[in-house]
Each structure stands twice: as C-alpha cells, then as structure tokens.
Design a protein around this motif. Sequence first.
Motif, PDB file in Angstrom:
ATOM      1  N   LYS A  56       0.834  -1.214   0.000  1.00  0.00           N
ATOM      2  CA  LYS A  56       0.000   0.000   0.000  1.00  0.00           C
ATOM      3  C   LYS A  56       0.865   1.260   0.000  1.00  0.00           C
ATOM      4  N   ASP A 117      -8.624 -10.894   2.808  1.00  0.00           N
ATOM      5  CA  ASP A 117      -8.450  -9.979   1.680  1.00  0.00           C
ATOM      6  C   ASP A 117      -7.081 -10.119   1.012  1.00  0.00           C
ATOM      7  N   ARG A 119      -4.168 -10.663  -1.403  1.00  0.00           N
ATOM      8  CA  ARG A 119      -3.999 -10.662  -2.861  1.00  0.00           C
ATOM      9  C   ARG A 119      -2.504 -10.701  -3.150  1.00  0.00           C
ATOM     10  N   PHE A 120      -2.128 -11.244  -4.310  1.00  0.00           N
ATOM     11  CA  PHE A 120      -0.712 -11.327  -4.663  1.00  0.00           C
ATOM     12  C   PHE A 120      -0.562 -11.377  -6.173  1.00  0.00           C
ATOM     13  N   LYS A 123      -0.879  -6.873 -10.589  1.00  0.00           N
ATOM     14  CA  LYS A 123      -2.270  -6.402 -10.678  1.00  0.00           C
ATOM     15  C   LYS A 123      -3.203  -7.185  -9.748  1.00  0.00           C
ATOM     16  N   SER A 124      -2.632  -7.702  -8.630  1.00  0.00           N
ATOM     17  CA  SER A 124      -3.419  -8.459  -7.628  1.00  0.00           C
ATOM     18  C   SER A 124      -4.179  -9.614  -8.259  1.00  0.00           C
ATOM     19  N   ASP A 127      -5.478 -14.565  -5.511  1.00  0.00           N
ATOM     20  CA  ASP A 127      -6.279 -14.383  -4.315  1.00  0.00           C
ATOM     21  C   ASP A 127      -6.248 -15.664  -3.486  1.00  0.00           C
TER      22      ASP A 127
END
Length: 174
Positions: A56, A117, A119-120, A123-124, A127
Amino acid sequence: MPVFAPRQLCLGASVIAIGAFDGVHRGHQKVIGSAVASARQRGCPSLVYTFDVPPKAFFSGARVITPVEEKIRKIAGLGVACAVVAPFDRDYAARTAEDFMAELALLNPQEIWVGADFRFGAKSAGDVTLLASRFVVKVVDPVCCGRGEVISSSRIRRLLHDDPAAARQLLAHN
C-alpha cells in the motif's frame, strides 16, 4: 530470528503467515499467532513472509506505520522461527501470481495463514482461492475492536492522525 530474502531459503516443511503486517496490529498478531501455534503442533518451523515497503505504501504512498526493523522485532516477539522479507519495488510488483506460488513451494508449506483480503501477483491477480488451489490455506477472520469495528492498518493510519491513543490500543501486543 533469522531473516532471509526471497528464494534464499528452502525448507523441508513450514507453516507460513503471509502479509504486509504494517503495524503488526492485533489482527496481524492473530494471523501470525495461528501460524506459530500450528507449526508447533506440526513440529516444523513457523515463517512470516512480509514486504518492505508494504504494498500500500508502494502503490499509493500510504504512511508506513512500522519501519521494517521494528516490524521484524515485533514479529520475532510472537515466537516466529524465521522470516522472509521481500523488497517491494517495481520489479517485485510485476511478478506473476504463479511466480509467487513457485517461490512459496520452496518453503514446503504444510499450511499458509492469511487474512481474507490477501492478494498477490501483478495487478493483484492472485487471491485466496488461487492460493488454495495449490496449498492448504487457512483464512483468519478480521479482528474487531471493542466497538465492533475491524482493526486494519488503514484504520490505524487514520487514527494516528486523529486519535493516537486509540491507534496505540489497536497496535497493542498481547
């Protein structure tokens, strides 16, 4: 607690907690503590896989709550055997979800613990469902404060500005 770079460590078995863990707040403590307890029960090492800087902060410039040295110290205090700290930069952010899962496979996870939540990948794209297609994944439900509100790093960032005492309560280590 030894700290490794990505792909620097191979294990015969492990239980992994994955996340940015910025602040190592009470919700993070639950994810990490669950992994540590499971690893002890299984007789294998517990491992935290985290990032420097938190995604983030990289993508949106969010304030970093806990510098990586402090984050590692707090994680070590939770009884974790070792950690992998991935330097989160442009190259790392461009990795595919499959590349990340191939790296995790080197650690031979018996279980992987994450938040709902998680994500990896670029562009995420990855999941919890994708992760669970290859590994045993345990999802920890969000932890709420006494008022019933979810404890999150984003919420703590706001509180550090508006109500530092409330932020400290959410960051408190058990």
